[in-house]
Design an enzyme around this catalytic site. Structure first.
Site, PDB file in Angstrom:
ATOM      1  N   GLU A 193     -37.156 -30.554 -33.441  1.00  6.98           N
ATOM      2  CA  GLU A 193     -36.518 -29.386 -33.364  1.00  6.98           C
ATOM      3  C   GLU A 193     -35.316 -29.340 -32.546  1.00  6.98           C
ATOM      4  O   GLU A 193     -34.883 -28.973 -31.491  1.00  6.98           O
ATOM      5  CB  GLU A 193     -37.474 -28.375 -32.538  1.00  6.98           C
ATOM      6  N   GLU A 300     -45.607 -29.102 -38.364  1.00  5.93           N
ATOM      7  CA  GLU A 300     -46.031 -28.472 -36.906  1.00  5.93           C
ATOM      8  C   GLU A 300     -46.150 -26.984 -37.077  1.00  5.93           C
ATOM      9  O   GLU A 300     -45.234 -26.385 -37.803  1.00  5.93           O
ATOM     10  CB  GLU A 300     -45.016 -28.922 -35.974  1.00  5.93           C
TER      11      GLU A 300
END
Length: 409
Positions: A193, A300
């Site tokens: 991220e 994820e």
């Protein structure tokens, strides 16, 4: 709302399954979608805690990785810890994953990260067969802030003077596991991220924000080090584990981020990873991966637990949406186990609750664990996902047994 229902169908052309009294679903094995590599989980942060509990870790590993005793997950994402400054004490329990080089002038410490490593090999012993290494943060001494949870005001945190050393560090860990431990990481992901703006110094877990062009340079260097160390035949690069599919006002996300990488950096890349927390452009991202010739993972996703079936229903809806529209070949839950010492209060993502500070506390196996098992136990690696005309149905074909399965929410 309907629960999970399973139907075994004979392989005879176009299939008809009556899954409840008011719905008819058509399934067609002549319209194949993706072939499933497997279902998985990340090992951080739970493995760093439970791997150090000899009295509970075997039960834990059975529940997560053993097909007969639990979920049978076969895709493992292993966190290469950066390791924080030893004077810092701000990480969540389990989140303080030790790195392999505790300081700039230190040698590699290959006894480090023993707890997570125990779970890693326990997964392999129970049938896990696809392994990815990824990084949440570089070692603290490579960062601008001197802290492995992020930079001041969520700023870019990998010091540009350390791009080479960071690539060398990641690939050296991968090399050690291959040469000394006999475990091959098929992919290596340098980011997690990277543009979400979540990572700040003195936070609760490792994280690192990256400038967009820095990511391209880091991937180039990681790929070059894989080549230099003779690893490119077994390990390639994956990118970029963004938190959503498309950009919002302040966020560059999966589709936008992929566009910043040049052809040379992408030549080292075999796999696109995306998280699926937000956004709706699943089909365009699938098209990009297909056109670029890259494997696609949903790497994820996780959601709040609950004491009723609501978490299971939400999990099922997410899997259905991702598998039908994003069409990844692997679907990876974030943390199957979370620190929940006071039971299931709905404030964690775990399918299982545990007390990371007390191994005698019984494990809390949630309803969402069994909801996930409806997918992981019945649609197995190697199954061909096939067309079904109903958005609440996932159909798959086991070609070896010449049978089809459909899962209906």
């Amino acid at each position: 709302m309907a629960g999970f229902k399973i139907r075994l169908l004979l392989n005879v052309g176009i299939f008809l399954s009556i899954v409840n009294a008011d719905r008819t679903v058509f399934i067609d094995p002549n319209d194949p979608w993706q072939v499933l590599e497997g279902w998985g989980t990340s090992l951080c942060w739970w493995a760093n805690a439970l791997g150090g509990f000899p009295d509970v870790r075997d039960q834990t590993a059975d529940l997560v990785f053993d097909l007969d005793k639990g979920l049978g997950l076969n895709v493992i994402r292993y966190n290469i810890g950066g390791g924080d400054n030893q004077s810092h004490h701000h990480m969540r329990i389990g989140g303080d994953v030790p790195g392999f080089r505790p300081c700039q002038n230190c040698d590699y410490n290959w006894t480090s990260d023993a707890n997570q490593r125990w779970i890693l090999f326990a997964a392999k012993e129970r049938g896990a067969d696809i392994f990815e290494a990824f990084s949440n943060s570089p070692p603290y001494w490579m960062t601008n802030s001197g802290c492995s949870s992020g930079g001041p005001n969520y700023a870019n945190n990998l010091n540009s003077d350390y791009y080479d050393q960071f690539a060398d560090y990641l690939t050296e860990v991968v090399k050690w596991y291959k040469d000394e431990q006999g475990l091959v990481f098929r992919t290596l992901e340098p980011f997690n991220e990277p543009t979400t703006g979540l990572w700040k110094e003195f936070g609760s877990q490792e994280g690192c924000t990256y400038k967009y062009l820095a990511m391209d340079e880091v991937v180039d260097k990681v790929g070059a080090y894989l080549n230099k160390k003779g690893l490119s035949g077994t390990t390639s690069v994956s990118i970029a584990d963004e938190g959503l599919f498309e950009g919002e006002i302040t966020t560059i996300a999966a589709i936008s981020t992929l566009n910043i990488f040049g052809d040379h950096a992408k030549s080292y890349v075999s796999q696109y990873n995306t998280h699926a927390y937000f956004g709706f452009l699943r089909t365009p991202l699938f098209d990009i991966a297909k056109n670029d010739g890259k494997r696609l993972w949903m790497s994820e996703w996780g959601s709040w637990s609950s004491k009723d079936m609501s978490a299971s229903i939400k999990l099922s809806e997410q899997i259905l949406n991702d598998m039908r529209n994003l069409k990844p070949v692997a679907w990876v839950y974030w943390q199957v186990i979370e620190h929940a010492p006071n039971g299931n209060d709905g404030k964690d993502y775990g399918l299982i609750g545990a007390d990371f500070s007390n191994s005698t506390t019984p494990l809390d196996i949630r309803l969402s664990f069994y909801g996930f098992a409806q997918y992981t136990k019945f649609i197995r690696p190697g199954y061909q996902i096939i067309f079904s005309n109903d958005g609440d149905t996932l159909a798959a074909q086991d070609k070896q047994k010449n049978t089809c399965f459909s899962l209906h929410k």
